[in-house]
Design a protein around this motif. Structure first.
Motif, PDB file in Angstrom:
ATOM      1  N   PRO A 143      33.427  30.056  63.328  1.00 20.34           N
ATOM      2  CA  PRO A 143      32.327  29.998  62.463  1.00 20.34           C
ATOM      3  C   PRO A 143      31.581  28.692  63.047  1.00 20.34           C
ATOM      4  O   PRO A 143      30.301  28.593  62.780  1.00 20.34           O
ATOM      5  CB  PRO A 143      32.582  30.114  61.201  1.00 20.34           C
ATOM      6  N   SER A 144      32.349  27.640  63.382  1.00 21.97           N
ATOM      7  CA  SER A 144      31.612  26.451  63.328  1.00 21.97           C
ATOM      8  C   SER A 144      30.925  26.192  64.797  1.00 21.97           C
ATOM      9  O   SER A 144      30.103  25.359  65.094  1.00 21.97           O
ATOM     10  CB  SER A 144      32.662  25.294  63.493  1.00 21.97           C
ATOM     11  N   ASP A 145      31.046  27.348  65.634  1.00 17.64           N
ATOM     12  CA  ASP A 145      30.467  27.362  66.985  1.00 17.64           C
ATOM     13  C   ASP A 145      28.844  27.933  66.686  1.00 17.64           C
ATOM     14  O   ASP A 145      28.111  27.730  67.738  1.00 17.64           O
ATOM     15  CB  ASP A 145      31.015  28.213  67.923  1.00 17.64           C
ATOM     16  N   LEU A 146      28.720  28.563  65.550  1.00 20.95           N
ATOM     17  CA  LEU A 146      27.288  29.133  65.168  1.00 20.95           C
ATOM     18  C   LEU A 146      26.340  27.974  64.686  1.00 20.95           C
ATOM     19  O   LEU A 146      26.710  27.142  63.793  1.00 20.95           O
ATOM     20  CB  LEU A 146      27.498  30.211  64.475  1.00 20.95           C
ATOM     21  N   LEU A 171      16.604  32.616  50.362  1.00 17.57           N
ATOM     22  CA  LEU A 171      16.249  32.313  51.569  1.00 17.57           C
ATOM     23  C   LEU A 171      17.764  33.522  52.253  1.00 17.57           C
ATOM     24  O   LEU A 171      18.225  33.940  51.733  1.00 17.57           O
ATOM     25  CB  LEU A 171      16.859  30.905  51.799  1.00 17.57           C
ATOM     26  N   VAL A 172      17.279  33.445  53.726  1.00 17.44           N
ATOM     27  CA  VAL A 172      18.264  34.117  54.396  1.00 17.44           C
ATOM     28  C   VAL A 172      18.851  33.050  55.424  1.00 17.44           C
ATOM     29  O   VAL A 172      18.108  32.611  56.135  1.00 17.44           O
ATOM     30  CB  VAL A 172      17.386  35.263  55.055  1.00 17.44           C
ATOM     31  N   ARG A 173      19.975  33.472  55.514  1.00 14.05           N
ATOM     32  CA  ARG A 173      20.953  32.601  56.473  1.00 14.05           C
ATOM     33  C   ARG A 173      21.317  33.418  57.660  1.00 14.05           C
ATOM     34  O   ARG A 173      22.144  34.463  57.362  1.00 14.05           O
ATOM     35  CB  ARG A 173      22.029  31.796  55.919  1.00 14.05           C
ATOM     36  N   LEU A 174      21.300  33.183  58.900  1.00 12.80           N
ATOM     37  CA  LEU A 174      21.727  33.936  60.046  1.00 12.80           C
ATOM     38  C   LEU A 174      22.481  33.172  60.850  1.00 12.80           C
ATOM     39  O   LEU A 174      21.983  31.756  61.234  1.00 12.80           O
ATOM     40  CB  LEU A 174      20.618  34.699  60.723  1.00 12.80           C
ATOM     41  N   GLY A 175      23.627  33.364  61.822  1.00 10.80           N
ATOM     42  CA  GLY A 175      24.310  32.950  62.534  1.00 10.80           C
ATOM     43  C   GLY A 175      23.610  32.729  63.996  1.00 10.80           C
ATOM     44  O   GLY A 175      23.564  34.082  64.180  1.00 10.80           O
ATOM     45  N   VAL A 176      23.445  31.824  64.674  1.00 10.81           N
ATOM     46  CA  VAL A 176      22.856  31.818  65.865  1.00 10.81           C
ATOM     47  C   VAL A 176      23.980  31.440  67.006  1.00 10.81           C
ATOM     48  O   VAL A 176      24.466  30.331  66.771  1.00 10.81           O
ATOM     49  CB  VAL A 176      21.445  31.203  66.195  1.00 10.81           C
ATOM     50  N   LEU A 177      24.169  32.263  68.044  1.00 14.16           N
ATOM     51  CA  LEU A 177      25.001  31.773  69.162  1.00 14.16           C
ATOM     52  C   LEU A 177      24.377  30.936  70.108  1.00 14.16           C
ATOM     53  O   LEU A 177      23.587  31.501  70.911  1.00 14.16           O
ATOM     54  CB  LEU A 177      26.043  32.872  70.037  1.00 14.16           C
ATOM     55  N   PRO A 178      24.755  29.577  70.399  1.00 12.08           N
ATOM     56  CA  PRO A 178      23.839  29.134  71.273  1.00 12.08           C
ATOM     57  C   PRO A 178      24.046  29.276  72.741  1.00 12.08           C
ATOM     58  O   PRO A 178      25.293  29.944  73.291  1.00 12.08           O
ATOM     59  CB  PRO A 178      24.339  27.534  70.996  1.00 12.08           C
ATOM     60  N   GLY A 179      23.131  29.100  73.565  1.00 13.56           N
ATOM     61  CA  GLY A 179      23.430  28.938  75.030  1.00 13.56           C
ATOM     62  C   GLY A 179      23.181  30.420  75.683  1.00 13.56           C
ATOM     63  O   GLY A 179      23.852  30.605  76.591  1.00 13.56           O
ATOM     64  N   VAL A 233      21.511  36.431  67.439  1.00 13.18           N
ATOM     65  CA  VAL A 233      21.983  36.421  66.154  1.00 13.18           C
ATOM     66  C   VAL A 233      23.379  37.099  66.111  1.00 13.18           C
ATOM     67  O   VAL A 233      23.317  38.365  66.759  1.00 13.18           O
ATOM     68  CB  VAL A 233      21.144  37.286  65.206  1.00 13.18           C
ATOM     69  N   TYR A 234      24.369  36.400  65.685  1.00 17.57           N
ATOM     70  CA  TYR A 234      25.777  36.779  65.690  1.00 17.57           C
ATOM     71  C   TYR A 234      26.492  36.706  64.709  1.00 17.57           C
ATOM     72  O   TYR A 234      26.356  35.573  63.925  1.00 17.57           O
ATOM     73  CB  TYR A 234      26.393  35.850  66.725  1.00 17.57           C
ATOM     74  N   GLY A 235      27.329  37.536  64.464  1.00 13.54           N
ATOM     75  CA  GLY A 235      28.435  37.618  63.080  1.00 13.54           C
ATOM     76  C   GLY A 235      27.454  37.794  61.888  1.00 13.54           C
ATOM     77  O   GLY A 235      26.458  38.510  61.749  1.00 13.54           O
ATOM     78  N   PRO A 236      28.048  37.808  60.561  1.00 12.87           N
ATOM     79  CA  PRO A 236      27.384  38.268  59.215  1.00 12.87           C
ATOM     80  C   PRO A 236      26.324  37.276  59.079  1.00 12.87           C
ATOM     81  O   PRO A 236      26.179  36.060  59.448  1.00 12.87           O
ATOM     82  CB  PRO A 236      28.793  37.950  58.424  1.00 12.87           C
ATOM     83  N   GLY A 237      25.446  37.532  57.973  1.00 14.63           N
ATOM     84  CA  GLY A 237      24.477  36.774  57.508  1.00 14.63           C
ATOM     85  C   GLY A 237      24.422  36.847  56.059  1.00 14.63           C
ATOM     86  O   GLY A 237      25.203  37.693  55.353  1.00 14.63           O
ATOM     87  N   SER A 238      23.696  36.149  55.310  1.00 18.68           N
ATOM     88  CA  SER A 238      23.557  36.074  53.915  1.00 18.68           C
ATOM     89  C   SER A 238      22.074  35.985  53.424  1.00 18.68           C
ATOM     90  O   SER A 238      21.473  34.866  53.827  1.00 18.68           O
ATOM     91  CB  SER A 238      24.458  34.793  53.386  1.00 18.68           C
ATOM     92  N   ALA A 239      21.659  36.965  52.660  1.00 20.47           N
ATOM     93  CA  ALA A 239      20.542  36.741  51.934  1.00 20.47           C
ATOM     94  C   ALA A 239      20.727  36.224  50.756  1.00 20.47           C
ATOM     95  O   ALA A 239      21.334  36.958  49.632  1.00 20.47           O
ATOM     96  CB  ALA A 239      20.008  38.229  51.707  1.00 20.47           C
ATOM     97  N   ASP A 240      20.393  35.032  50.351  1.00 20.94           N
ATOM     98  CA  ASP A 240      20.774  34.369  49.000  1.00 20.94           C
ATOM     99  C   ASP A 240      19.434  34.374  48.124  1.00 20.94           C
ATOM    100  O   ASP A 240      18.293  33.621  48.018  1.00 20.94           O
ATOM    101  CB  ASP A 240      21.190  32.954  49.254  1.00 20.94           C
ATOM    102  N   VAL A 280      27.582  39.438  76.976  1.00 21.68           N
ATOM    103  CA  VAL A 280      27.811  37.961  76.698  1.00 21.68           C
ATOM    104  C   VAL A 280      29.487  37.897  76.320  1.00 21.68           C
ATOM    105  O   VAL A 280      30.053  38.555  75.752  1.00 21.68           O
ATOM    106  CB  VAL A 280      27.313  37.628  75.140  1.00 21.68           C
ATOM    107  N   SER A 281      29.795  36.824  77.267  1.00 23.02           N
ATOM    108  CA  SER A 281      31.189  36.410  77.329  1.00 23.02           C
ATOM    109  C   SER A 281      31.674  35.031  76.773  1.00 23.02           C
ATOM    110  O   SER A 281      30.828  34.208  77.356  1.00 23.02           O
ATOM    111  CB  SER A 281      31.805  36.664  78.654  1.00 23.02           C
ATOM    112  N   ARG A 282      32.325  35.007  75.790  1.00 28.12           N
ATOM    113  CA  ARG A 282      32.758  33.626  75.405  1.00 28.12           C
ATOM    114  C   ARG A 282      34.198  33.407  75.058  1.00 28.12           C
ATOM    115  O   ARG A 282      34.838  34.250  75.036  1.00 28.12           O
ATOM    116  CB  ARG A 282      31.977  33.464  73.971  1.00 28.12           C
ATOM    117  N   PRO A 283      34.488  32.238  74.814  1.00 22.75           N
ATOM    118  CA  PRO A 283      35.983  32.065  74.438  1.00 22.75           C
ATOM    119  C   PRO A 283      36.092  32.582  72.947  1.00 22.75           C
ATOM    120  O   PRO A 283      35.034  33.154  72.346  1.00 22.75           O
ATOM    121  CB  PRO A 283      36.275  30.543  74.625  1.00 22.75           C
TER     122      PRO A 283
END
Length: 629
Positions: free
Chosen positions: A395-398, A595-603, A466-473, A388-391
């Motif tokens: 965090p706002s990109d997720l 809940l659990v929050r995960l970051g998702v890289l679109p596209g 799923v990309y980057g850190p996540g949080s289990a709250d 996966v190649s990106r600029p």
């Protein structure tokens, strides 16, 4: 359990050091090795590591005296030809100041012989320096405290002023050698042009107590290997060279380390006090002004990827990231080192080779694997199944994907209130991987159904990276005080195999958040001794557990699973948890929504076929325990 055999450089050296003491022939003149022309090292050898011939034209050794009077040992390998050369520097506490001896040519070194040879043949002078209080260098060993960067900056300027140097200096290396680059660049030495840090430990808290849970199991093997480099590799190099002063310094450093050991840190400073903060290199990472090519491994079994959050403090216009699944030795991959050479050619030599134009700011190796049977072949062979190649990714990109813990062991897309789920604490937990980078799931404990909880989603309707850190709250209650948590993320494939993805840990009393730095995907805990939060029996508390960085492609039809249990061995992390037996509960109601929050890289559209189980580095598979037991 499924195991994939591999042997890391660190584990080889540890074994070698233990055997060497009984097999050395002290006092005898060593014969010359016919392959290298250097004296034969009198230690137990591993023939499968191979041997290379000297690839340099001339070797220079000596000592650098820093402004505080410390003498640091260095060794330089000069390329063929006349004139001055750009310098590539490695600074660490292992054997960097002794490179070029028999042990180095037999790959018994913290340096990458392959990368060193590639650099020398490309016209660079390769320089290694031992930090204060290590190997042949005198002074006090301070690990990642400010001295490291101050000395590093002076070493850069020393290298730039030598008659064999053209004044342009870059730095390379992983682990300790990566930390020293971040430390050095913060001090802005004028002749430093670029750095290539990998697998960086910026903060010892990340390794010795992630989430506030003590993990002394990391320090023990680290210390054994650390000392083995001095007593075995460095001392034997000094004997080859007849350097009696070095031999005496090695012995003095071994004695001094006993009273100044990293093993004392978690005992003397169990929380993030002012002294421990001086070990945190990330605090001043924004002072780095040179171009940075950084590598990190999401499942790094030695230090985890937590320290790599320092990257967010760097200038994105001067930063290139290579991220991958896998182990602590991924820096040795030939595929990565080719990028290293182009980066150094561009920013150290100053060549206009198009690096900025054709190299993505973020490159994520997906489902990386290795091939070959020999140690060296495996170390150099890792490569991605796809990329996966990106600029630069902000965090706002997720997109944030949220899953609610629900009755019946479900992960639901919407709040689903129900009775709390309980488990017995402490439990044995399940081991994943080991300190040497061997990939496996450990056996299930006998009482695993009573000592763990699992929550599983419905089959995913679409694939997601799923990309980057996540949080289990998690809203939890404890009936007898403090406790330690482990959250494990897995993928349950349609074929019934469960793949390890990532983990995170938290001590309940350590749950106080740094609100200014925390985000929905990254809880940052203060870990200060004056900010511990009590755990009162039966009182619900919100525990945000940081799930370490990851880069994992969940395919359509797979299910996401979250395990909650007692921290257990994960790579080199071996935890020392609270042992007060009690019953813990996780709540999921309208008021206490876990809940659990995960970051998702679109596209991202990855290949539809799954990687073969056992092939993806440090992401082992196992049959679904909930279906087979």
């Amino acid at each position: 359990m499924t195991r994939i055999g591999r042997t890391s450089t660190a584990s080889v050296l540890a074994i070698t050091a233990l055997l060497a003491s009984s097999m050395s022939a002290h006092g005898q003149q060593a014969p010359l090795d016919p392959d290298t022309g250097l004296p034969v090292s009198r230690v137990f050898e591993f023939p499968e590591l191979g041997v290379v011939r000297p690839f340099w034209d001339r070797r220079v050794t000596g000592y650098i005296t820093t402004s505080d009077g410390t003498r640091l040992r260095y060794s330089v390998l000069l390329p063929k030809g006349a004139g001055r050369f750009p310098v590539v520097l490695t600074l660490n506490g292992y054997d960097a100041g002794s490179i070029g001896t028999t042990s180095f040519l037999r790959h018994r070194t913290s340096m990458s012989v392959a990368l060193s040879q590639r650099l020398v043949e490309a016209g660079y002078a390769v320089m290694g320096v031992n930090t204060a209080g290590t190997g042949c260098s005198d002074g006090r060993l301070e690990y990642t405290r400010p001295q490291l960067g101050q000395h590093g900056a002076q070493v850069v300027e020393f290298a730039a002023a030598q008659p064999w140097s053209d004044g342009k200096v870059g730095m390379v290396g992983a682990s300790y050698s990566g930390s020293s680059q971040v430390a050095t660049a913060q001090n802005r030495p004028p002749h430093l042009r670029a750095i290539v840090p990998g697998m960086v430990l910026t903060d010892y808290r990340d390794a010795i107590a992630p989430g506030g849970v003590p993990a002394p199991g990391f320090l023990a093997p680290f210390r054994v290997v650390f000392r083995a480099f001095w007593s075995d590799i460095v001392a034997k190099a000094a004997k080859e060279e007849g350097d009696e002063g070095c031999l005496q310094q090695v012995q003095a450093n071994l004695v001094a380390e006993e009273s100044n050991s990293v093993m004392h840190l978690p005992v003397a400073h169990p929380l993030r006090d002012d002294y421990m903060n001086t070990f945190d290199l990330a605090r001043h990472a924004d002072r780095i002004q040179v171009p940075v090519l950084s590598m990190e491994a999401f499942q790094d079994q030695a230090i985890t990827p937590r320290s790599s959050h320092y990257q967010s403090r760097l200038d994105p216009d001067r930063l290139w990231l290579v991220q991958t699944n896998g182990h602590h030795d991924m820096y040795s991959a030939t595929a990565f080192q080719a990028t290293v050479l182009r980066f150094l050619d561009r920013f150290v030599k100053g060549q206009d080779n198009g690096f900025e134009r054709d190299t993505p700011r973020t490159t994520v190796w997906m489902e990386a694997f290795e091939t070959g049977d020999g140690v060296l072949e495996r170390r150099s062979s890792p490569k991605p199944r796809w990329v996966v190649s990106r600029p630069s990714i902000k965090p706002s990109d997720l997109a944030i994907r949220t899953f609610h813990l629900a009755p019946g062991g479900r992960l639901a897309e919407a709040l689903a209130p129900g009775a709390a789920d309980g488990w017995d604490y402490p439990g044995a937990g399940v081991t994943v991987n080991d300190v040497a980078g061997t990939s496996f799931w450990g056996a299930l404990p006998a009482e695993w159904k009573k000592t763990s909880l699992a929550y599983t989603s419905a089959p995913l309707e679409r694939s997601m990276l799923v990309y980057g850190p996540g949080s289990a709250d998690l809203w939890v209650t404890a009936n007898a005080g403090d406790a330690d948590f482990q959250v494990t993320v897995t993928e349950l494939r349609p074929d019934g195999q469960e793949t390890y993805v990532q983990r995170g840990w938290l001590r309940l009393s350590n749950r106080t958040l740094d609100d200014a730095r925390s985000t929905p995907l990254l809880p940052v805990h203060t870990e200060r001794p004056d900010q511990l939060s009590p755990v009162l029996p039966g009182q619900p508390v919100l525990a945000r557990v940081e799930i370490n960085k990851m880069g994992h492609y969940f395919r359509q039809g797979s299910r996401l699973r979250i395990w909650i249990d007692t921290p257990s061995q994960t790579g080199g992390l071996v935890f020392d948890t609270f042992t007060q037996p009690q019953r813990l509960h996780v709540l999921h109601t309208a008021r206490y929504d876990s809940l659990v929050r995960l970051g998702v890289l679109p596209g991202v559209d990855g290949p539809p076929d799954y990687p073969a189980c056992g092939r993806t580095l440090l992401q082992p598979c196992r049959p679904d325990p909930l279906a087979t037991h």
